[in-house]
Design a protein around this motif. Sequence first.
Motif, PDB file in Angstrom:
ATOM      1  N   GLN A 216      -1.448  -2.744   1.440  1.00 21.85           N
ATOM      2  CA  GLN A 216      -2.291  -3.451   0.973  1.00 21.85           C
ATOM      3  C   GLN A 216      -3.077  -2.880  -0.317  1.00 21.85           C
ATOM      4  O   GLN A 216      -3.234  -3.540  -1.236  1.00 21.85           O
ATOM      5  N   GLU A 217      -3.436  -1.875   0.143  1.00 23.31           N
ATOM      6  CA  GLU A 217      -4.441  -0.932  -0.858  1.00 23.31           C
ATOM      7  C   GLU A 217      -3.636  -0.443  -2.081  1.00 23.31           C
ATOM      8  O   GLU A 217      -3.985  -0.594  -3.246  1.00 23.31           O
ATOM      9  N   LEU A 218      -2.157  -0.091  -1.966  1.00 27.87           N
ATOM     10  CA  LEU A 218      -1.368   0.356  -2.918  1.00 27.87           C
ATOM     11  C   LEU A 218      -0.959  -0.910  -3.660  1.00 27.87           C
ATOM     12  O   LEU A 218      -0.936  -0.984  -5.163  1.00 27.87           O
ATOM     13  N   ALA A 219      -0.786  -2.036  -3.407  1.00 32.95           N
ATOM     14  CA  ALA A 219      -0.390  -3.492  -3.964  1.00 32.95           C
ATOM     15  C   ALA A 219      -1.516  -3.827  -4.856  1.00 32.95           C
ATOM     16  O   ALA A 219      -1.256  -4.036  -5.919  1.00 32.95           O
ATOM     17  N   THR A 220      -2.609  -3.705  -4.493  1.00 31.08           N
ATOM     18  CA  THR A 220      -4.276  -4.197  -5.092  1.00 31.08           C
ATOM     19  C   THR A 220      -4.294  -2.911  -6.211  1.00 31.08           C
ATOM     20  O   THR A 220      -4.584  -3.493  -7.323  1.00 31.08           O
ATOM     21  N   LYS A 221      -4.350  -1.662  -5.833  1.00 33.81           N
ATOM     22  CA  LYS A 221      -4.405  -0.650  -6.908  1.00 33.81           C
ATOM     23  C   LYS A 221      -3.333  -0.501  -7.951  1.00 33.81           C
ATOM     24  O   LYS A 221      -3.658  -0.567  -9.303  1.00 33.81           O
ATOM     25  N   LYS A 222      -2.179  -0.944  -7.810  1.00 33.52           N
ATOM     26  CA  LYS A 222      -1.062  -0.792  -8.698  1.00 33.52           C
ATOM     27  C   LYS A 222      -0.601  -2.189  -9.295  1.00 33.52           C
ATOM     28  O   LYS A 222       0.338  -2.357 -10.099  1.00 33.52           O
ATOM     29  N   ASN A 223      -1.414  -3.274  -8.621  1.00 34.30           N
ATOM     30  CA  ASN A 223      -1.195  -4.643  -9.216  1.00 34.30           C
ATOM     31  C   ASN A 223       0.380  -5.300  -8.965  1.00 34.30           C
ATOM     32  O   ASN A 223       0.984  -5.304 -10.124  1.00 34.30           O
ATOM     33  N   THR A 224       1.097  -4.892  -8.046  1.00 35.50           N
ATOM     34  CA  THR A 224       2.449  -5.058  -7.757  1.00 35.50           C
ATOM     35  C   THR A 224       2.620  -5.981  -6.542  1.00 35.50           C
ATOM     36  O   THR A 224       1.989  -5.754  -5.563  1.00 35.50           O
ATOM     37  N   THR A 225       3.764  -6.684  -6.376  1.00 34.12           N
ATOM     38  CA  THR A 225       3.976  -7.425  -5.270  1.00 34.12           C
ATOM     39  C   THR A 225       5.328  -6.760  -4.612  1.00 34.12           C
ATOM     40  O   THR A 225       5.588  -7.347  -3.277  1.00 34.12           O
ATOM     41  N   VAL A 226       5.964  -5.835  -5.358  1.00 34.36           N
ATOM     42  CA  VAL A 226       7.372  -5.095  -4.632  1.00 34.36           C
ATOM     43  C   VAL A 226       6.602  -3.702  -4.219  1.00 34.36           C
ATOM     44  O   VAL A 226       6.579  -2.766  -5.040  1.00 34.36           O
ATOM     45  N   ILE A 227       6.987  -3.278  -2.747  1.00 35.10           N
ATOM     46  CA  ILE A 227       6.594  -1.890  -2.388  1.00 35.10           C
ATOM     47  C   ILE A 227       8.003  -1.373  -1.970  1.00 35.10           C
ATOM     48  O   ILE A 227       8.428  -1.888  -1.119  1.00 35.10           O
ATOM     49  N   ASP A 228       8.499  -0.356  -2.568  1.00 39.38           N
ATOM     50  CA  ASP A 228       9.609   0.289  -2.061  1.00 39.38           C
ATOM     51  C   ASP A 228       9.549   1.864  -2.104  1.00 39.38           C
ATOM     52  O   ASP A 228       8.207   2.164  -1.967  1.00 39.38           O
ATOM     53  N   VAL A 229      10.404   2.244  -1.535  1.00 43.00           N
ATOM     54  CA  VAL A 229      10.392   4.101  -1.144  1.00 43.00           C
ATOM     55  C   VAL A 229      10.096   4.719  -2.432  1.00 43.00           C
ATOM     56  O   VAL A 229       9.063   5.815  -2.170  1.00 43.00           O
ATOM     57  N   GLU A 230      10.594   4.186  -3.554  1.00 44.41           N
ATOM     58  CA  GLU A 230      10.135   5.039  -4.856  1.00 44.41           C
ATOM     59  C   GLU A 230       8.672   5.095  -5.152  1.00 44.41           C
ATOM     60  O   GLU A 230       8.189   5.799  -5.590  1.00 44.41           O
ATOM     61  N   LEU A 231       8.094   3.801  -4.854  1.00 46.92           N
ATOM     62  CA  LEU A 231       6.838   3.660  -5.119  1.00 46.92           C
ATOM     63  C   LEU A 231       6.001   4.496  -4.022  1.00 46.92           C
ATOM     64  O   LEU A 231       5.026   4.975  -4.797  1.00 46.92           O
ATOM     65  N   LEU A 232       6.305   4.492  -2.981  1.00 49.03           N
ATOM     66  CA  LEU A 232       5.562   5.283  -2.069  1.00 49.03           C
ATOM     67  C   LEU A 232       5.572   6.666  -2.264  1.00 49.03           C
ATOM     68  O   LEU A 232       4.565   7.600  -2.346  1.00 49.03           O
ATOM     69  N   ALA A 233       6.968   7.257  -2.615  1.00 43.94           N
ATOM     70  CA  ALA A 233       6.894   8.419  -3.291  1.00 43.94           C
ATOM     71  C   ALA A 233       6.204   9.088  -4.397  1.00 43.94           C
ATOM     72  O   ALA A 233       5.580  10.107  -4.474  1.00 43.94           O
ATOM     73  N   ALA A 234       6.335   7.980  -5.565  1.00 42.91           N
ATOM     74  CA  ALA A 234       5.711   8.172  -6.603  1.00 42.91           C
ATOM     75  C   ALA A 234       4.038   8.498  -6.415  1.00 42.91           C
ATOM     76  O   ALA A 234       3.291   9.119  -7.264  1.00 42.91           O
TER      77      ALA A 234
END
Length: 148
Positions: free
Chosen positions: A83-101
């Motif tokens: 939830q925190e990542l989605a609001t911070k990055k303003n995205t609706t798709v969270i995948d492994v690459e985004l988590l790693a980045a």
Amino acid sequence: MKLHQLRPAKGAIKSRKRVGRGQGSGRGGTSTRGHNGAQSRSGYSQKLGFEGGQMPLQRRVPKFGFKNPGRVAYKPINLDTLQELATKKNTTVIDVELLAANGLAGKDDLIKVLNRGELTMAIEVVAHKFSASAKESIEKAGGKVTTL
């Protein structure tokens, strides 16, 4: 005082111990090595952990436990983190690459989504594994779950 007149302080320099130079020196004979035994010989070096013949600590302490070579380790990621990542990055798709980045997982980590926290928006989550409750929470919030 000149550079060539500099000397070390009195008592700062000690002459080396010359052993094996005759009985008159006081260090002849056994050359300060005591009497017979391995330590009196040249080339003697003690094995690492040797305790003079006493059973070494490494052998006194029992072995226990088991490391499963087939264990598959997952990196846990909770819903509040997503939830925190989605609001911070303003995205609706969270995948492994985004988590790693974002430093939340390594690029080769297997990821399991767990149910701590709440989701307030619909997000699509792509991961290797999901807990049943996390899957339910994501779908209840209107999101989508994709298993790799």
